[in-house]
Design an enzyme around this catalytic site. Structure first.
Site, mmCIF file in Angstrom:
data_model
loop_
_atom_site.group_PDB
_atom_site.id
_atom_site.type_symbol
_atom_site.label_atom_id
_atom_site.label_comp_id
_atom_site.label_asym_id
_atom_site.label_seq_id
_atom_site.Cartn_x
_atom_site.Cartn_y
_atom_site.Cartn_z
ATOM 1 N N HIS A 13 1.431 3.926 1.835
ATOM 2 C CA HIS A 13 1.982 4.711 2.943
ATOM 3 C C HIS A 13 3.507 4.785 2.874
ATOM 4 O O HIS A 13 4.172 3.790 2.553
ATOM 5 C CB HIS A 13 1.517 4.130 4.281
ATOM 6 C CG HIS A 13 0.079 4.439 4.594
ATOM 7 N ND1 HIS A 13 -0.695 3.667 5.434
ATOM 8 C CD2 HIS A 13 -0.730 5.449 4.153
ATOM 9 C CE1 HIS A 13 -1.920 4.195 5.504
ATOM 10 N NE2 HIS A 13 -1.966 5.274 4.735
ATOM 11 N N HIS A 36 0.842 -1.204 0.000
ATOM 12 C CA HIS A 36 0.000 0.000 0.000
ATOM 13 C C HIS A 36 0.867 1.240 0.000
ATOM 14 O O HIS A 36 2.079 1.157 0.152
ATOM 15 C CB HIS A 36 -1.003 -0.019 1.160
ATOM 16 C CG HIS A 36 -0.431 0.110 2.538
ATOM 17 N ND1 HIS A 36 0.361 -0.855 3.133
ATOM 18 C CD2 HIS A 36 -0.534 1.110 3.452
ATOM 19 C CE1 HIS A 36 0.688 -0.458 4.351
ATOM 20 N NE2 HIS A 36 0.169 0.740 4.566
ATOM 21 N N HIS A 89 -8.853 -4.313 0.946
ATOM 22 C CA HIS A 89 -9.065 -2.885 1.182
ATOM 23 C C HIS A 89 -9.581 -2.637 2.599
ATOM 24 O O HIS A 89 -10.146 -3.524 3.222
ATOM 25 C CB HIS A 89 -10.045 -2.336 0.138
ATOM 26 C CG HIS A 89 -9.556 -2.511 -1.267
ATOM 27 N ND1 HIS A 89 -10.350 -2.327 -2.366
ATOM 28 C CD2 HIS A 89 -8.334 -2.859 -1.747
ATOM 29 C CE1 HIS A 89 -9.648 -2.550 -3.472
ATOM 30 N NE2 HIS A 89 -8.428 -2.888 -3.119
ATOM 31 N N ASP A 95 -0.372 -3.639 6.370
ATOM 32 C CA ASP A 95 -1.016 -3.096 7.569
ATOM 33 C C ASP A 95 -2.484 -3.508 7.651
ATOM 34 O O ASP A 95 -3.310 -2.784 8.203
ATOM 35 C CB ASP A 95 -0.922 -1.562 7.584
ATOM 36 C CG ASP A 95 0.490 -1.070 7.845
ATOM 37 O OD1 ASP A 95 1.392 -1.899 8.076
ATOM 38 O OD2 ASP A 95 0.683 0.157 7.813
ATOM 39 N N ASP A 101 5.860 4.716 4.959
ATOM 40 C CA ASP A 101 6.678 3.765 5.726
ATOM 41 C C ASP A 101 6.741 2.395 5.056
ATOM 42 O O ASP A 101 7.441 1.501 5.535
ATOM 43 C CB ASP A 101 6.187 3.657 7.186
ATOM 44 C CG ASP A 101 4.768 3.137 7.318
ATOM 45 O OD1 ASP A 101 3.869 3.651 6.619
ATOM 46 O OD2 ASP A 101 4.545 2.209 8.126
ATOM 47 N N HIS A 102 6.028 2.233 3.932
ATOM 48 C CA HIS A 102 6.072 0.970 3.184
ATOM 49 C C HIS A 102 6.727 1.114 1.812
ATOM 50 O O HIS A 102 7.152 0.122 1.229
ATOM 51 C CB HIS A 102 4.656 0.385 3.046
ATOM 52 C CG HIS A 102 4.078 0.029 4.382
ATOM 53 N ND1 HIS A 102 3.969 -1.271 4.826
ATOM 54 C CD2 HIS A 102 3.648 0.804 5.397
ATOM 55 C CE1 HIS A 102 3.475 -1.264 6.062
ATOM 56 N NE2 HIS A 102 3.269 -0.018 6.433
ATOM 57 N N HIS A 116 4.426 -4.378 10.683
ATOM 58 C CA HIS A 116 4.932 -3.726 11.902
ATOM 59 C C HIS A 116 5.094 -4.711 13.052
ATOM 60 O O HIS A 116 4.364 -5.699 13.140
ATOM 61 C CB HIS A 116 3.969 -2.629 12.377
ATOM 62 C CG HIS A 116 3.887 -1.448 11.455
ATOM 63 N ND1 HIS A 116 4.643 -0.316 11.624
ATOM 64 C CD2 HIS A 116 3.136 -1.231 10.350
ATOM 65 C CE1 HIS A 116 4.364 0.563 10.668
ATOM 66 N NE2 HIS A 116 3.443 0.033 9.873
HETATM 67 FE FE FE Z 1 2.571 1.011 8.102
HETATM 68 ZN ZN ZN Z 2 -0.042 1.787 6.473
#
Ligand code: FE
Ligand code: ZN
Length: 256
Positions: free
Chosen positions: A55, A53, A109, A128, A57-58, A166
């Site tokens: 974001h 996805h 989703h 996530d 941090d990915h 995470h």
């Molecule tokens: Fe994340």
């Molecule tokens: Zn995320």
């Protein structure tokens, strides 16, 4: 024989790698490039990037790794992911001939509007959406969507290794215990996670069977979790989606 190895990144992310005996590997959700470059200096050889996805941090390290290793970058259709070379959606298969395996794309989703998971080689990379003993927040989806996504993951073979984005297991443990205090499988899962973290190891991967036995967000149909939700809400949930929504809301406001 393929080897799973999570590379710790940022504050609590994992960049997942799955490598063959010769070090050739896929890289999942590289939120930064440096941990992958460090592993590459020790013999890991990235052959493809998979992104779950959009974001940061990915995906933060993906553009740099794609260029540095001249490798494809597979990602869901989303303009917010501009470093992709290949776009994937529901049911699309990503062949990784270097590892002699392939991954099927599952649209999950809810955390975001285009989040996907990748399933193959006995492993699911779920970003996530599913965490050990918890699940992602619904930033861009409804409870019904998120629940349907978790149902898809829960339906994978029980032995499937669950690779989450995470290290949240112990952070999720207090809430899970509050909801499902008499679940012996949950207490065993928490004990395993504690042992791993005390030794400085990741609490992941777990398995789909472990999560189905211990993760309250996969257990909204059980009598114990339904009773906890009913008790907390003051009335029984009208539907599965309502039960899930109430549980997610409860956790959002929960302080251990
Ligand atoms: Fe994340
Ligand atoms: Zn995320």
């Amino acid at each position: 024989m393929l080897t799973l190895r999570p590379l710790p990144a940022l504050s609590d992310n994992y960049i997942w790698t799955l490598a063959g005996a010769d070090g050739r590997c896929i890289v999942v959700d590289p939120g930064e490039a440096a941990p992958v470059e460090a592993a590459a200096a020790e013999g890991l050889r990235p052959v493809a990037i998979l992104l779950t996805h959009h974001h940061p941090d990915h995906i933060g390290g993906a553009a740099r790794l794609r260029e540095r290793f001249a490798i494809p970058c597979h990602a869901p259709v989303d303009p917010r992911i501009d470093c992709a070379s290949h776009r994937v959606g529901e049911g699309d298969v990503i062949a990784i001939p270097e590892l002699g395996t392939a991954f099927t794309t599952i649209e999950v989703h809810g955390h975001t509007s285009s989040h996907v998971a990748f399933h193959g080689a006995g492993v699911v990379f779920c970003g996530d959406t599913l965490f050990s003993l918890g699940c992602g927040r619904m930033f861009e989806g409804t409870p019904a969507q998120m629940l349907a996504s978790l149902d898809r993951l829960a339906a994978l073979p029980g032995a499937t290794s669950v690779c989450c984005g995470h290290e949240y297991t112990l952070a999720n443990a207090a809430f899970a215990s509050r909801v499902d205090p008499d679940n012996a499988d949950l207490q065993a899962a928490i004990a395993r996670a504690r042992q791993a973290r005390e030794r400085g190891k990741p609490s992941l991967p777990t398995t789909i069977a472990d999560e189905c036995a211990s993760n309250p967000f996969l257990r909204v149909d059980t009598a114990a979790v339904r009773a906890a939700i009913t008790d907390h809400e003051g009335a029984p949930p009208a539907s599965r989606a309502d039960a899930f929504a109430a549980l997610r809301r409860w956790k959002d406001g929960f302080r251990a």
